[in-house]
Design a protein around this motif. Structure first.
Motif, PDB file in Angstrom:
ATOM      1  N   LEU A   1       1.002  -1.198  -0.065  1.00  0.00           N
ATOM      2  CA  LEU A   1      -0.033  -0.103   0.088  1.00  0.00           C
ATOM      3  C   LEU A   1       0.750   1.307  -0.067  1.00  0.00           C
ATOM      4  CD1 LEU A   1      -2.717  -1.149   2.623  1.00  0.00           C
ATOM      5  CD2 LEU A   1      -3.119  -1.008   0.044  1.00  0.00           C
ATOM      6  N   LYS A   2       1.994   1.067   0.937  1.00  0.00           N
ATOM      7  CA  LYS A   2       2.715   2.491   0.828  1.00  0.00           C
ATOM      8  C   LYS A   2       3.498   2.674  -0.520  1.00  0.00           C
ATOM      9  CE  LYS A   2       3.738   2.659   5.815  1.00  0.00           C
ATOM     10  NZ  LYS A   2       4.449   2.740   6.841  1.00  0.00           N
ATOM     11  N   ARG A   3       3.794   1.699  -1.110  1.00  0.00           N
ATOM     12  CA  ARG A   3       4.293   1.521  -2.587  1.00  0.00           C
ATOM     13  C   ARG A   3       3.322   1.964  -3.631  1.00  0.00           C
ATOM     14  NH1 ARG A   3       6.583  -3.406  -1.254  1.00  0.00           N
ATOM     15  NH2 ARG A   3       5.235  -4.191  -2.971  1.00  0.00           N
ATOM     16  N   SER A   4       1.891   2.053  -3.170  1.00  0.00           N
ATOM     17  CA  SER A   4       0.967   2.337  -4.134  1.00  0.00           C
ATOM     18  C   SER A   4       0.781   1.219  -5.068  1.00  0.00           C
ATOM     19  CB  SER A   4       1.066   3.546  -5.076  1.00  0.00           C
ATOM     20  OG  SER A   4       0.984   4.676  -4.080  1.00  0.00           O
ATOM     21  N   ASP A   5       1.113   0.111  -4.812  1.00  0.00           N
ATOM     22  CA  ASP A   5       0.783  -1.097  -5.419  1.00  0.00           C
ATOM     23  C   ASP A   5      -0.578  -1.615  -5.738  1.00  0.00           C
ATOM     24  OD1 ASP A   5       0.861  -3.951  -6.492  1.00  0.00           O
ATOM     25  OD2 ASP A   5       2.130  -4.623  -4.938  1.00  0.00           O
ATOM     26  N   SER A   6      -0.966  -1.713  -7.128  1.00  0.00           N
ATOM     27  CA  SER A   6      -2.315  -1.668  -7.180  1.00  0.00           C
ATOM     28  C   SER A   6      -3.039  -3.210  -6.877  1.00  0.00           C
ATOM     29  CB  SER A   6      -2.637  -1.681  -8.778  1.00  0.00           C
ATOM     30  OG  SER A   6      -1.889  -2.651  -9.554  1.00  0.00           O
ATOM     31  N   ASN A   7      -2.024  -4.245  -6.585  1.00  0.00           N
ATOM     32  CA  ASN A   7      -2.401  -5.613  -6.203  1.00  0.00           C
ATOM     33  C   ASN A   7      -2.632  -5.422  -4.797  1.00  0.00           C
ATOM     34  OD1 ASN A   7      -2.015  -6.845  -8.632  1.00  0.00           O
ATOM     35  ND2 ASN A   7      -0.042  -7.297  -8.181  1.00  0.00           N
ATOM     36  N   ALA A   8      -1.916  -4.646  -3.900  1.00  0.00           N
ATOM     37  CA  ALA A   8      -2.129  -4.615  -2.436  1.00  0.00           C
ATOM     38  C   ALA A   8      -3.469  -3.860  -2.403  1.00  0.00           C
ATOM     39  CB  ALA A   8      -1.221  -3.719  -2.059  1.00  0.00           C
ATOM     40  N   TYR A   9      -3.896  -2.717  -3.161  1.00  0.00           N
ATOM     41  CA  TYR A   9      -5.162  -2.079  -3.122  1.00  0.00           C
ATOM     42  C   TYR A   9      -6.365  -2.990  -3.346  1.00  0.00           C
ATOM     43  CZ  TYR A   9      -3.157   2.285  -1.534  1.00  0.00           C
ATOM     44  OH  TYR A   9      -2.733   3.139  -0.615  1.00  0.00           O
ATOM     45  N   SER A  10      -6.033  -3.789  -4.257  1.00  0.00           N
ATOM     46  CA  SER A  10      -7.160  -4.883  -4.654  1.00  0.00           C
ATOM     47  C   SER A  10      -7.336  -5.834  -3.594  1.00  0.00           C
ATOM     48  CB  SER A  10      -6.772  -5.827  -6.076  1.00  0.00           C
ATOM     49  OG  SER A  10      -6.693  -4.681  -6.987  1.00  0.00           O
ATOM     50  N   GLU A  11      -6.183  -6.119  -2.858  1.00  0.00           N
ATOM     51  CA  GLU A  11      -6.455  -7.295  -1.867  1.00  0.00           C
ATOM     52  C   GLU A  11      -7.014  -6.490  -0.634  1.00  0.00           C
ATOM     53  OE1 GLU A  11      -5.823 -10.356   0.537  1.00  0.00           O
ATOM     54  OE2 GLU A  11      -5.569 -10.363  -1.627  1.00  0.00           O
ATOM     55  N   LEU A  12      -6.549  -5.124  -0.278  1.00  0.00           N
ATOM     56  CA  LEU A  12      -7.344  -4.358   0.822  1.00  0.00           C
ATOM     57  C   LEU A  12      -8.805  -4.328   0.402  1.00  0.00           C
ATOM     58  CD1 LEU A  12      -6.510  -2.651   3.251  1.00  0.00           C
ATOM     59  CD2 LEU A  12      -6.679  -0.618   1.763  1.00  0.00           C
ATOM     60  N   TYR A  13      -9.032  -3.760  -0.756  1.00  0.00           N
ATOM     61  CA  TYR A  13     -10.631  -3.798  -1.234  1.00  0.00           C
ATOM     62  C   TYR A  13     -11.252  -5.107  -0.761  1.00  0.00           C
ATOM     63  CZ  TYR A  13     -14.800  -2.194  -3.771  1.00  0.00           C
ATOM     64  OH  TYR A  13     -16.149  -1.981  -3.673  1.00  0.00           O
ATOM     65  N   ARG A  14     -10.726  -6.224  -1.406  1.00  0.00           N
ATOM     66  CA  ARG A  14     -11.358  -7.753  -1.211  1.00  0.00           C
ATOM     67  C   ARG A  14     -11.562  -7.903   0.327  1.00  0.00           C
ATOM     68  NH1 ARG A  14      -8.375  -8.972  -5.561  1.00  0.00           N
ATOM     69  NH2 ARG A  14      -6.673 -10.008  -4.097  1.00  0.00           N
ATOM     70  N   GLU A  15     -10.644  -7.523   0.972  1.00  0.00           N
ATOM     71  CA  GLU A  15     -10.491  -7.750   2.778  1.00  0.00           C
ATOM     72  C   GLU A  15     -11.565  -6.865   3.227  1.00  0.00           C
ATOM     73  OE1 GLU A  15      -9.655  -9.767   6.070  1.00  0.00           O
ATOM     74  OE2 GLU A  15      -9.056 -10.365   4.223  1.00  0.00           O
ATOM     75  N   TYR A  16     -11.919  -5.604   2.930  1.00  0.00           N
ATOM     76  CA  TYR A  16     -12.287  -4.741   3.608  1.00  0.00           C
ATOM     77  C   TYR A  16     -13.553  -4.099   3.397  1.00  0.00           C
ATOM     78  CZ  TYR A  16      -8.350  -4.986   6.981  1.00  0.00           C
ATOM     79  OH  TYR A  16      -7.593  -5.525   7.911  1.00  0.00           O
ATOM     80  N   ALA A  17     -13.804  -3.839   1.783  1.00  0.00           N
ATOM     81  CA  ALA A  17     -14.859  -3.325   1.412  1.00  0.00           C
ATOM     82  C   ALA A  17     -16.271  -3.527   2.034  1.00  0.00           C
ATOM     83  CB  ALA A  17     -15.100  -3.424  -0.196  1.00  0.00           C
ATOM     84  N   GLU A  18     -16.650  -4.777   2.214  1.00  0.00           N
ATOM     85  CA  GLU A  18     -17.741  -5.358   2.756  1.00  0.00           C
ATOM     86  C   GLU A  18     -17.809  -5.012   4.334  1.00  0.00           C
ATOM     87  OE1 GLU A  18     -20.191  -9.527   3.377  1.00  0.00           O
ATOM     88  OE2 GLU A  18     -19.006  -9.427   1.385  1.00  0.00           O
ATOM     89  N   LYS A  19     -16.752  -5.031   5.053  1.00  0.00           N
ATOM     90  CA  LYS A  19     -16.938  -4.887   6.274  1.00  0.00           C
ATOM     91  C   LYS A  19     -17.097  -3.339   6.553  1.00  0.00           C
ATOM     92  CE  LYS A  19     -13.883  -8.628   7.603  1.00  0.00           C
ATOM     93  NZ  LYS A  19     -12.509  -9.120   7.929  1.00  0.00           N
ATOM     94  N   ILE A  20     -16.481  -2.497   5.787  1.00  0.00           N
ATOM     95  CA  ILE A  20     -16.575  -1.060   5.908  1.00  0.00           C
ATOM     96  C   ILE A  20     -17.910  -0.603   5.496  1.00  0.00           C
ATOM     97  CG2 ILE A  20     -15.950   1.260   4.474  1.00  0.00           C
ATOM     98  CD1 ILE A  20     -13.099   0.052   4.010  1.00  0.00           C
ATOM     99  N   GLY A  21     -18.447  -1.286   4.515  1.00  0.00           N
ATOM    100  CA  GLY A  21     -19.995  -1.423   4.163  1.00  0.00           C
ATOM    101  C   GLY A  21     -20.996  -1.526   5.229  1.00  0.00           C
ATOM    102  N   GLY A  22     -20.680  -2.617   6.093  1.00  0.00           N
ATOM    103  CA  GLY A  22     -21.361  -2.777   7.296  1.00  0.00           C
ATOM    104  C   GLY A  22     -21.327  -1.948   8.207  1.00  0.00           C
ATOM    105  N   ILE A  23     -20.116  -1.275   8.533  1.00  0.00           N
ATOM    106  CA  ILE A  23     -20.265  -0.176   9.442  1.00  0.00           C
ATOM    107  C   ILE A  23     -20.905   0.950   9.026  1.00  0.00           C
ATOM    108  CG2 ILE A  23     -18.556   1.363  10.394  1.00  0.00           C
ATOM    109  CD1 ILE A  23     -16.544  -1.031  10.673  1.00  0.00           C
TER     110      ILE A  23
END
Length: 197
Positions: free
Chosen positions: A10-32
């Motif tokens: 994420l600190k390197r702005s790696d798009s794969n890291a952001y995709s992983e972060l989205y997969r991991e957290y988007a639904e949880k963020i949506g729940g909150i």
């Protein structure tokens, strides 16, 4: 992906890291967001949270876990959006919905840490339980979501909400009590209807 590698990506702005972060957290963020604001603003919250993560990840020092940091950003974004909504509606009075901070902090910490009984939960459908949770206040929904659905510790929730652990335990106890009363009342009303048939 291991958390440290994810953070480095994420600190390197790696798009794969952001995709992983989205997969991991988007639904949880949506729940909150749903707990805090309702369904209308979920996508806006998710988008705003990811923008803030992108802008601030280089400053992430790792004092807390990545998940705690992400959830804290989410809660802050929800609070900001709620504040904007309230300002737009020009709400000029507060009818006692928010207690004085000193009063809340002086509540004795409860011992009981249980959700409504298993028997009660089994009697009702998931939809009925979800509706009962939706009828709670925004803070109660958020607390139930973070503790019971996301499985966070009191310490994590305290950090996310920027409140003392004792305050979180106390508020969560009363949120559970309110949920239990709603569910018991729902069951009682349905029981009376069934008895009359």
């Amino acid at each position: 992906m291991e958390e440290q590698k994810l953070i480095e990506g994420l600190k390197r702005s790696d798009s794969n890291a952001y995709s992983e972060l989205y997969r991991e957290y988007a639904e949880k963020i949506g729940g909150i967001a749903r707990s805090y604001l309702g369904v209308d603003d979920v996508e806006d919250v998710v988008q705003e949270v990811f923008i803030k993560i992108y802008k601030n990840i280089k400053n992430f020092r790792g004092d807390s876990s990545l998940s705690t940091w992400v959830y804290r950003i989410t809660v802050n974004v929800c609070k900001d959006m709620l504040g904007k909504k309230q300002r737009r509606r020009e709400i000029l009075t507060n009818f006692g919905e928010q207690e004085d901070e000193d009063t809340r902090n002086n509540i004795r910490e409860p011992v009981d840490d249980s959700m409504p009984s298993d028997e009660l939960m089994k009697t009702l459908s998931a939809e009925e339980i979800s509706k009962a949770i939706d009828s709670l206040s925004k803070e109660d929904k958020l607390l139930i979501n973070l503790r019971e659905i996301e499985g966070m510790s009191y310490e994590q929730i305290a950090e996310i909400m920027d409140k003392p652990v004792g305050t979180i335990k106390s508020r969560l106890h009363y949120a559970r009590e309110r949920l239990k009363n709603i569910l018991e009342n729902k069951l009682g009303i349905e029981g009376e209807i069934n008895d009359e048939v």
